[in-house]
Design a protein around this motif. Structure first.
Motif, PDB file in Angstrom:
ATOM      1  N   HIS A 166      35.416  33.941  36.455  1.00  0.00           N
ATOM      2  CA  HIS A 166      36.210  34.010  35.770  1.00  0.00           C
ATOM      3  C   HIS A 166      36.074  33.041  34.566  1.00  0.00           C
ATOM      4  O   HIS A 166      36.777  33.689  33.773  1.00  0.00           O
ATOM      5  CB  HIS A 166      37.851  33.712  36.527  1.00  0.00           C
ATOM      6  CG  HIS A 166      37.995  34.979  37.775  1.00  0.00           C
ATOM      7  ND1 HIS A 166      38.228  35.705  37.521  1.00  0.00           N
ATOM      8  CD2 HIS A 166      37.639  34.448  39.105  1.00  0.00           C
ATOM      9  CE1 HIS A 166      38.660  36.528  38.140  1.00  0.00           C
ATOM     10  NE2 HIS A 166      38.498  35.569  39.541  1.00  0.00           N
ATOM     11  N   ASP A 198      44.154  32.037  40.581  1.00  0.00           N
ATOM     12  CA  ASP A 198      43.903  31.450  41.952  1.00  0.00           C
ATOM     13  C   ASP A 198      44.469  30.363  42.139  1.00  0.00           C
ATOM     14  O   ASP A 198      44.492  29.870  43.121  1.00  0.00           O
ATOM     15  CB  ASP A 198      42.238  31.884  41.276  1.00  0.00           C
ATOM     16  CG  ASP A 198      41.616  32.577  42.121  1.00  0.00           C
ATOM     17  OD1 ASP A 198      42.224  33.729  42.596  1.00  0.00           O
ATOM     18  OD2 ASP A 198      40.602  33.018  41.943  1.00  0.00           O
ATOM     19  N   HIS A 235      48.810  34.961  47.949  1.00  0.00           N
ATOM     20  CA  HIS A 235      47.566  35.624  47.128  1.00  0.00           C
ATOM     21  C   HIS A 235      46.455  36.280  46.295  1.00  0.00           C
ATOM     22  O   HIS A 235      47.265  37.461  47.026  1.00  0.00           O
ATOM     23  CB  HIS A 235      45.547  34.977  47.540  1.00  0.00           C
ATOM     24  CG  HIS A 235      44.875  35.219  47.204  1.00  0.00           C
ATOM     25  ND1 HIS A 235      44.280  34.449  45.846  1.00  0.00           N
ATOM     26  CD2 HIS A 235      43.211  35.684  47.330  1.00  0.00           C
ATOM     27  CE1 HIS A 235      43.397  34.551  45.327  1.00  0.00           C
ATOM     28  NE2 HIS A 235      42.638  35.118  46.114  1.00  0.00           N
ATOM     29  N   ARG A 236      46.963  36.252  45.297  1.00  0.00           N
ATOM     30  CA  ARG A 236      46.538  37.706  44.181  1.00  0.00           C
ATOM     31  C   ARG A 236      48.065  38.991  43.605  1.00  0.00           C
ATOM     32  O   ARG A 236      48.185  39.632  44.096  1.00  0.00           O
ATOM     33  CB  ARG A 236      45.668  39.084  44.954  1.00  0.00           C
ATOM     34  CG  ARG A 236      43.881  37.868  44.921  1.00  0.00           C
ATOM     35  CD  ARG A 236      43.327  39.086  45.460  1.00  0.00           C
ATOM     36  NE  ARG A 236      42.299  37.970  44.636  1.00  0.00           N
ATOM     37  CZ  ARG A 236      40.710  38.835  44.507  1.00  0.00           C
ATOM     38  NH1 ARG A 236      40.736  40.051  45.185  1.00  0.00           N
ATOM     39  NH2 ARG A 236      39.346  37.855  45.473  1.00  0.00           N
ATOM     40  N   HIS A 253      48.822  37.446  39.519  1.00  0.00           N
ATOM     41  CA  HIS A 253      47.545  37.521  38.874  1.00  0.00           C
ATOM     42  C   HIS A 253      48.456  39.238  38.039  1.00  0.00           C
ATOM     43  O   HIS A 253      47.559  39.835  38.164  1.00  0.00           O
ATOM     44  CB  HIS A 253      46.774  37.889  39.827  1.00  0.00           C
ATOM     45  CG  HIS A 253      46.072  37.299  41.483  1.00  0.00           C
ATOM     46  ND1 HIS A 253      46.680  36.430  41.092  1.00  0.00           N
ATOM     47  CD2 HIS A 253      44.759  37.229  40.901  1.00  0.00           C
ATOM     48  CE1 HIS A 253      45.544  35.485  41.908  1.00  0.00           C
ATOM     49  NE2 HIS A 253      44.238  36.461  41.679  1.00  0.00           N
ATOM     50  N   HIS A 261      41.069  38.427  35.107  1.00  0.00           N
ATOM     51  CA  HIS A 261      41.487  37.237  36.074  1.00  0.00           C
ATOM     52  C   HIS A 261      41.370  38.397  37.227  1.00  0.00           C
ATOM     53  O   HIS A 261      40.792  38.835  37.937  1.00  0.00           O
ATOM     54  CB  HIS A 261      41.382  36.114  36.025  1.00  0.00           C
ATOM     55  CG  HIS A 261      41.532  36.336  37.740  1.00  0.00           C
ATOM     56  ND1 HIS A 261      41.439  34.525  37.908  1.00  0.00           N
ATOM     57  CD2 HIS A 261      42.122  36.136  39.022  1.00  0.00           C
ATOM     58  CE1 HIS A 261      41.271  33.644  39.489  1.00  0.00           C
ATOM     59  NE2 HIS A 261      41.682  35.640  40.062  1.00  0.00           N
ATOM     60  N   ASP A 290      39.014  40.692  39.885  1.00  0.00           N
ATOM     61  CA  ASP A 290      39.433  40.533  41.694  1.00  0.00           C
ATOM     62  C   ASP A 290      39.668  42.018  41.821  1.00  0.00           C
ATOM     63  O   ASP A 290      39.295  42.550  43.400  1.00  0.00           O
ATOM     64  CB  ASP A 290      40.419  39.696  41.683  1.00  0.00           C
ATOM     65  CG  ASP A 290      41.045  38.060  41.667  1.00  0.00           C
ATOM     66  OD1 ASP A 290      39.695  38.148  41.870  1.00  0.00           O
ATOM     67  OD2 ASP A 290      42.131  38.070  41.170  1.00  0.00           O
TER      68      ASP A 290
HETATM   69 ZN   LIG Z   1      42.527  35.499  41.808  1.00  0.00          ZN
END
Ligand SMILES: [Zn+2]
Length: 226
Positions: free
Chosen positions: A56, A88, A106-107, A111, A151, A155
Motif C-alpha cells: 500500500h 489498516d 476490518h475494512r 476504508h 488502499h 483491498d
Molecule cells: Zn486494508
C-alpha cells in the motif's frame, strides 16, 4: 440485493460476521456486493491485511511521484505512503474482538471515502502548514486523498475479508471488484506474498521510480526555459 433500512443492514452485518464469504450478486455498477456466507476458513480471512502495508505504501509513493507538479519532496512521498497504509489501523480491533461487520471492523470506516476525505484534510493541515506549502497545498491534499482511496481499491481486488465499506458511515454495504487477483492460492504464505509482489508491489515501485525520474529530468529543462 438492496437493503432498505438500518435495522435490516445491521442484521445482515451480524450474519456476515458469523459466516463471511465472497459469494454474492452483482449490481449495476459492476461491483460485487457481498451478501452471504460459508466457512470457517473464510472467517479467518477476515483477519488479513493483504495487500500488506508495504505494498500500500509503495502505491502511495507512486501516486505522490506522479501527481505533484514538480519533483515531490521527501515529506510528500513519506506522508502519501503513510496515508496509503493507514486504513489498516483498524487491525487494532482484532485483539479487542470488534465484530467484522461493525463500522469499526476490518475494512469498515477506515476504508471509506469519508475517512479518506477527512484524513487527507487533517494530514495536509498537520504536515503541510508552513508558508512554503501554500501554493501546492491543494494538490498535496488531493495526492493524500488519492493515496487513501487507493488502499480501499486495492483491498477490493482481494478475496480476503468480507469486502470494503466504501460508503461508511452512510452505508454498511460491503463491496469488492469483480476482478480479484489477490487471494489465497496453493502456494501458502510465500505464494501469497509473491502474488502480491507481482500484482502490486513491483509495478508500484516501478511506476514511482519512473515518476521521480521523469520529474528529475524536467527540472533542468524548466530552469533553462526560465
Ligand atoms: Zn486494508
Amino acid at each position: 440485493m438492496r437493503i432498505g433500512d438500518r435495522r435490516v443492514r445491521g442484521q445482515q452485518a451480524v450474519s456476515l460476521a458469523a459466516f463471511p464469504d465472497e459469494a454474492g450478486g452483482s449490481c449495476s455498477t459492476s461491483i460485487s456486493i457481498i451478501t452471504s456466507a460459508s466457512s470457517e476458513r473464510d472467517r479467518c480471512r477476515c483477519r488479513s491485511t493483504v495487500p500488506t502495508p508495504i505494498s500500500h505504501a509503495a502505491v502511495g509513493f507512486a501516486i505522490a511521484a506522479w501527481t505533484q507538479q514538480r519533483l515531490p519532496t521527501g515529506r510528500v512521498c513519506i506522508v502519501a505512503a503513510a496515508c496509503a497504509a493507514l486504513p489498516d489501523i483498524d487491525a487494532i480491533g482484532w485483539p479487542l474482538h470488534v465484530s467484522a461487520a461493525s463500522l469499526f471492523g476490518h475494512r469498515g470506516i477506515t476504508h471509506s471515502l469519508t475517512f479518506a476525505l477527512v484524513t487527507a484534510a487533517v494530514a495536509t493541515i498537520v504536515f503541510f502548514r508552513g508558508n512554503q506549502w501554500t501554493q501546492g497545498r491543494a494538490r498535496i491534499a488531493l495526492t493524500l486523498g488519492l493515496a487513501l482511496v487507493s488502499h480501499a481499491c486495492l483491498d477490493a481486488l482481494s478475496t480476503y475479508s468480507v469486502g470494503v465499506e466504501f460508503f461508511a458511515p452512510f452505508s454498511q454495504q460491503r463491496f469488492r471488484f469483480p476482478w480479484t487477483p489477490l487471494g489465497p492460492g496453493s502456494g501458502g504464505v510465500l505464494g501469497q506474498l509473491a502474488q502480491e509482489a507481482v500484482v502490486i508491489l513491483l509495478p508500484a515501485v516501478l511506476v514511482g521510480w519512473l515518476g521521480i525520474k521523469v520529474r528529475r529530468r524536467s527540472v533542468p529543462s524548466r530552469a533553462a526555459a526560465a
